[in-house]
Write an enzyme that holds these catalytic residues in place. Structure first.
Site, PDB file in Angstrom:
ATOM      1  N   ILE A  13     -54.793  21.146   2.007  1.00  0.00           N
ATOM      2  CA  ILE A  13     -53.601  21.729   1.395  1.00  0.00           C
ATOM      3  C   ILE A  13     -53.963  23.096   0.831  1.00  0.00           C
ATOM      4  O   ILE A  13     -54.849  23.213  -0.022  1.00  0.00           O
ATOM      5  CB  ILE A  13     -53.055  20.830   0.266  1.00  0.00           C
ATOM      6  CG1 ILE A  13     -52.808  19.407   0.776  1.00  0.00           C
ATOM      7  CG2 ILE A  13     -51.774  21.421  -0.314  1.00  0.00           C
ATOM      8  CD1 ILE A  13     -52.448  18.422  -0.323  1.00  0.00           C
ATOM      9  N   LEU A  56     -56.875  20.183  -2.427  1.00  0.00           N
ATOM     10  CA  LEU A  56     -55.993  21.328  -2.665  1.00  0.00           C
ATOM     11  C   LEU A  56     -56.808  22.587  -2.888  1.00  0.00           C
ATOM     12  O   LEU A  56     -57.786  22.579  -3.646  1.00  0.00           O
ATOM     13  CB  LEU A  56     -55.117  21.071  -3.894  1.00  0.00           C
ATOM     14  CG  LEU A  56     -54.412  22.284  -4.508  1.00  0.00           C
ATOM     15  CD1 LEU A  56     -53.351  22.832  -3.548  1.00  0.00           C
ATOM     16  CD2 LEU A  56     -53.788  21.934  -5.860  1.00  0.00           C
ATOM     17  N   SER A  57     -56.399  23.688  -2.274  1.00  0.00           N
ATOM     18  CA  SER A  57     -56.961  25.010  -2.531  1.00  0.00           C
ATOM     19  C   SER A  57     -58.474  25.018  -2.302  1.00  0.00           C
ATOM     20  O   SER A  57     -58.929  24.746  -1.196  1.00  0.00           O
ATOM     21  CB  SER A  57     -56.572  25.447  -3.943  1.00  0.00           C
ATOM     22  OG  SER A  57     -56.864  26.804  -4.157  1.00  0.00           O
ATOM     23  N   ALA A  58     -59.275  25.305  -3.338  1.00  0.00           N
ATOM     24  CA  ALA A  58     -60.728  25.248  -3.170  1.00  0.00           C
ATOM     25  C   ALA A  58     -61.163  23.845  -2.762  1.00  0.00           C
ATOM     26  O   ALA A  58     -62.119  23.681  -1.998  1.00  0.00           O
ATOM     27  CB  ALA A  58     -61.427  25.667  -4.460  1.00  0.00           C
ATOM     28  N   HIS A 106     -48.417  28.511  -4.206  1.00  0.00           N
ATOM     29  CA  HIS A 106     -49.712  27.855  -4.092  1.00  0.00           C
ATOM     30  C   HIS A 106     -49.707  26.521  -4.824  1.00  0.00           C
ATOM     31  O   HIS A 106     -49.552  26.481  -6.054  1.00  0.00           O
ATOM     32  CB  HIS A 106     -50.784  28.770  -4.683  1.00  0.00           C
ATOM     33  CG  HIS A 106     -52.187  28.328  -4.393  1.00  0.00           C
ATOM     34  ND1 HIS A 106     -52.704  28.253  -3.121  1.00  0.00           N
ATOM     35  CD2 HIS A 106     -53.182  27.934  -5.228  1.00  0.00           C
ATOM     36  CE1 HIS A 106     -53.958  27.853  -3.176  1.00  0.00           C
ATOM     37  NE2 HIS A 106     -54.275  27.648  -4.450  1.00  0.00           N
TER      38      HIS A 106
END
Length: 378
Positions: free
Chosen positions: A171, A147-149, A283
């Protein structure tokens, strides 16, 4: 996230302890730490889980948490150990340390961490090798998601070690090679540039000597994401379409659980790239009820109720859900987790967590402050 969801999330983590002051490690977490796994130039921590009765040559799924999260916290929310027990695969969850990044983010934009044989990428590769050797796992069925980073770092691993992974899922992440410092990273997150497929593909081709075949990729992004612009999802899909030599026009354009999904197939009919757009979601990782009627994971910060179970669908894309390893969940705590996970979670943005100009006693602000102190949100 709604106030009710915040209270419930805190209740379930009330016995948590801090790990390096970064994020909570739930005491009921099935993850076990391995302190030594060979070269660790990125100074990451290694957590893993092997379901009981796991057969030889089992698959391995690598899961990377987002900023402000811990390995156990993200596993708890996304439900990966429940999926591992149900379908019989090993789980590896690398964890960032606060000394490397104050926000607990994987350094997906740092030149020393995104090169083959260097930094955090090399540390995660070493963890994978440790898992495969120690538990006799199947080298042909190794997958990665985040997820994200953690999603952006998943793209890094797919680019720098493409021969290791059969498939990946990103993601709310970004394409490989779009940033090499903090300023570029922030710009790419908020206002991604438009690059051609060959330009994006070359960035991956130059990351190693690999000539193909390339890992398959599943892309997930919320249409209302104000932390990582949804345009990054299109650029990421385009990057891997170029690697696979597949036209930009999707082979299939439809919906799954009411959410838009596009799929691209190669000449053999194999889905090599797919992309989900979650309508109205901010987010985070989308949660929901799977095709089986089960709920995997629990809502929390950046773990958002969206009516679609992303972890389950990602495992399905990896080809892991065809055979049931354990027909029923043997852990009562996880059963209760699913029973308690029916509360709705409103779209969540990391910049919207902090209210301004509040007066008197604000319960939501108190809970938000507690979550922030625990490292769950900024």
């Amino acid at each position: 996230m709604s106030l009710a969801s915040q209270i419930e999330f805190l209740r379930r983590l009330k016995n948590a302890r801090l790990v390096n002051g970064l994020a909570p490690q739930a005491i009921d977490s099935p993850l076990v730490e391995t302190s030594s796994f060979g070269s660790n130039p990125g100074a990451l921590r290694m957590w893993s889980y092997l379901p009981p009765g796991l057969p030889a040559k089992a698959p391995l799924v690598v899961v990377l948490h987002g900023c402000g999260q811990s390995a156990a916290g993200y596993e708890f929310g996304a439900g990966w150990s429940t999926l591992a027990r149900r379908y019989g695969f090993a789980l590896l969850m690398p964890e960032q340390q606060k000394a490397n990044n104050p926000q607990g983010c994987f350094n997906w934009f740092s030149p020393e961490d995104i090169r083959r044989g260097h930094g955090e990428a090399a540390s995660i590769r070493a963890m994978v090798e440790q898992m495969v050797r120690a538990h006799k796992l199947d080298r042909k069925r190794i997958f990665i998601t985040g997820l994200s980073a953690g999603g952006a770092m998943s793209a890094v691993l797919l680019a720098t070690y493409p021969e290791v992974f059969s498939a990946g899922a990103v993601i709310a992440g970004l394409p490989y090679g779009v940033a090499h410092n903090v300023r570029q990273a922030l710009h790419a997150m908020m206002s991604p540039a438009t690059h051609s497929g060959p330009e994006l593909g070359d960035r991956v081709r130059h990351a190693s000597d690999h000539q193909g075949p390339w890992p398959r990729l599943s892309v997930w992004h919320g249409s209302a994401d104000r932390t990582v612009h949804p345009g990054n999802a299109s650029q990421l899909a385009l990057q891997w379409l170029d690697l696979h030599g597949v036209p930009a026009a999707p082979s299939v354009d439809g919906t799954v659980d009411g959410q838009a999904r596009r799929q691209w197939r190669d000449a053999d009919g194999t889905v090599v790239v797919e992309s989900y757009t979650i309508a109205g979601m901010a987010h985070g990782t989308p949660l929901g009820v799977a095709d089986t009627g089960e709920r995997f994971g629990a809502p929390g910060p950046f773990l958002l109720e969206a009516g679609i179970a992303s972890s389950y669908h990602i495992a399905k894309f990896f080809g892991l859900t065809g055979r049931i390893h354990l027909a029923a969940d043997a852990e009562p705590a996880r059963k209760q987790e699913r029973a308690n996970s029916t509360s709705q979670s409103a779209p969540n943005d990391q910049f919207a967590q902090h209210g301004a100009g509040r007066r008197g006693i604000d319960v939501a602000a108190v809970i938000t402050k507690a979550l922030t102190a625990a490292g769950l949100i900024k």
